[in-house]
Design an enzyme around this catalytic site. Structure first.
Site, PDB file in Angstrom:
ATOM      1  N   GLU A  33     -10.310   1.658   7.668  1.00  0.00           N
ATOM      2  CA  GLU A  33      -9.033   1.295   7.073  1.00  0.00           C
ATOM      3  C   GLU A  33      -8.225   2.560   6.836  1.00  0.00           C
ATOM      4  O   GLU A  33      -8.680   3.492   6.165  1.00  0.00           O
ATOM      5  CB  GLU A  33      -9.187   0.520   5.766  1.00  0.00           C
ATOM      6  CG  GLU A  33      -7.817   0.090   5.237  1.00  0.00           C
ATOM      7  CD  GLU A  33      -7.864  -0.831   4.036  1.00  0.00           C
ATOM      8  OE1 GLU A  33      -6.782  -1.296   3.618  1.00  0.00           O
ATOM      9  OE2 GLU A  33      -8.971  -1.092   3.505  1.00  0.00           O
ATOM     10  N   GLU A  43      -7.841   7.562   2.623  1.00  0.00           N
ATOM     11  CA  GLU A  43      -6.800   7.427   1.600  1.00  0.00           C
ATOM     12  C   GLU A  43      -6.530   8.806   1.014  1.00  0.00           C
ATOM     13  O   GLU A  43      -7.454   9.490   0.566  1.00  0.00           O
ATOM     14  CB  GLU A  43      -7.243   6.456   0.511  1.00  0.00           C
ATOM     15  CG  GLU A  43      -6.308   6.342  -0.678  1.00  0.00           C
ATOM     16  CD  GLU A  43      -4.891   5.964  -0.272  1.00  0.00           C
ATOM     17  OE1 GLU A  43      -3.961   6.733  -0.605  1.00  0.00           O
ATOM     18  OE2 GLU A  43      -4.713   4.921   0.382  1.00  0.00           O
ATOM     19  N   ASN A  64      -5.275  12.835   5.125  1.00  0.00           N
ATOM     20  CA  ASN A  64      -4.077  12.161   5.593  1.00  0.00           C
ATOM     21  C   ASN A  64      -4.281  11.778   7.051  1.00  0.00           C
ATOM     22  O   ASN A  64      -4.370  12.643   7.923  1.00  0.00           O
ATOM     23  CB  ASN A  64      -2.869  13.095   5.444  1.00  0.00           C
ATOM     24  CG  ASN A  64      -1.558  12.406   5.743  1.00  0.00           C
ATOM     25  OD1 ASN A  64      -1.487  11.486   6.563  1.00  0.00           O
ATOM     26  ND2 ASN A  64      -0.499  12.851   5.087  1.00  0.00           N
ATOM     27  N   ASP A  85       3.996   3.342   4.811  1.00  0.00           N
ATOM     28  CA  ASP A  85       5.342   3.657   4.327  1.00  0.00           C
ATOM     29  C   ASP A  85       6.342   3.435   5.463  1.00  0.00           C
ATOM     30  O   ASP A  85       6.217   4.034   6.529  1.00  0.00           O
ATOM     31  CB  ASP A  85       5.395   5.118   3.870  1.00  0.00           C
ATOM     32  CG  ASP A  85       6.651   5.438   3.083  1.00  0.00           C
ATOM     33  OD1 ASP A  85       7.710   4.837   3.392  1.00  0.00           O
ATOM     34  OD2 ASP A  85       6.594   6.279   2.186  1.00  0.00           O
ATOM     35  N   LYS A 123      15.100   4.997   6.048  1.00  0.00           N
ATOM     36  CA  LYS A 123      16.276   5.739   6.505  1.00  0.00           C
ATOM     37  C   LYS A 123      16.037   6.319   7.901  1.00  0.00           C
ATOM     38  O   LYS A 123      14.967   6.850   8.181  1.00  0.00           O
ATOM     39  CB  LYS A 123      16.613   6.851   5.517  1.00  0.00           C
ATOM     40  CG  LYS A 123      17.066   6.351   4.155  1.00  0.00           C
ATOM     41  CD  LYS A 123      17.450   7.502   3.248  1.00  0.00           C
ATOM     42  CE  LYS A 123      17.921   6.994   1.879  1.00  0.00           C
ATOM     43  NZ  LYS A 123      18.287   8.105   0.971  1.00  0.00           N
ATOM     44  N   ASP A 168       6.010  -5.274   5.792  1.00  0.00           N
ATOM     45  CA  ASP A 168       7.018  -6.205   5.284  1.00  0.00           C
ATOM     46  C   ASP A 168       8.425  -5.699   5.589  1.00  0.00           C
ATOM     47  O   ASP A 168       9.405  -6.333   5.177  1.00  0.00           O
ATOM     48  CB  ASP A 168       6.857  -6.403   3.774  1.00  0.00           C
ATOM     49  CG  ASP A 168       7.144  -5.129   2.998  1.00  0.00           C
ATOM     50  OD1 ASP A 168       6.565  -4.083   3.357  1.00  0.00           O
ATOM     51  OD2 ASP A 168       7.940  -5.160   2.045  1.00  0.00           O
TER      52      ASP A 168
END
Length: 216
Positions: free
Chosen positions: A50, A75, A102, A125, A129, A161
């Site tokens: 994950e 994570e 990361n 994320d 923009k 989303d």
């Protein structure tokens, strides 16, 4: 992944926020070392990765239901790692480990090719923009890396989303046209754990893009 020089990679490696965390759930790697999954999970028959595991709800539920699978979570936010470790300790689960790196910087660098039976990337994320789109996780290089570390006939799942991001990922995958099969997407995902963040978005009436494919 990203085209970093070795020297820059070394500096990025040193930014691991939890490098001094002591826990049986935590993996400490030296720079240049790769994860050997059958040594990390000697009793496991399958391996699940994950990317950005958040507060850990999804991985903990999956691990409790699939004790024969080894779950490796990447994570970078140490408070989320610590929260997940508390959940693991409550349930006494031993088939989950953390890599506090990361994944946008290190993926092929730490994993061998054909390693995982399933990879999950939930709600990265979106960097909405336009000037920040370069920071998004999913680009052509990332997709190539995913296909390399997946086993043949194994699955990759993605969810967002943010509609423009979802549509862009769909277009990117369709343009590639090879290296994968059985690609599909929709607005629901059945028989799979729902994270806290995901549950909030569903209650808000957000349309969620769920993507799924298998490596050739």
């Amino acid at each position: 992944m990203k085209d970093f020089t070795v020297e820059l990679q070394k500096r990025l490696w040193e930014l691991k926020p939890g490098k001094d965390l002591s826990s049986p759930y935590f993996i400490n790697l030296d720079f240049g070392e790769k994860v050997i999954l059958n040594k990390l999970f000697p009793d496991s028959k399958k391996y699940f990765l994950e990317l950005g595991s958040g507060w850990g709800e999804v991985a903990v539920e999956l691990a409790s239901k699939n004790p024969e699978t080894g779950f490796l979570l990447m994570e970078k936010k140490i408070n989320r790692v610590e929260n997940t470790i508390k959940l693991l300790e409550k349930q006494n689960l031993s088939n989950i480990k953390f890599l506090n790196l990361n994944f946008n910087w290190f993926l092929e660098e730490v994993f061998l090719e054909n390693s995982f039976d399933e990879i999950l990337l939930n709600f990265p994320d979106p960097w909405p923009k336009a000037k920040h789109h370069k920071h998004r996780s999913f680009d052509e290089e990332f997709f190539e890396s995913i296909l390399k570390i997946l086993k043949p006939d194994s699955r990759f799942r993605f969810a967002t989303d943010f509609a423009p991001y979802g549509r862009k990922v769909i277009r990117l995958i369709r343009r590639k046209k090879n290296g994968y099969k059985n690609f599909g997407w929709g607005f629901e995902r059945k028989d799979f754990p729902v994270s806290y963040f995901e549950g909030k978005k569903i209650k808000e009436g957000k349309k969620i893009y769920y993507l799924e494919l298998y490596k050739s």
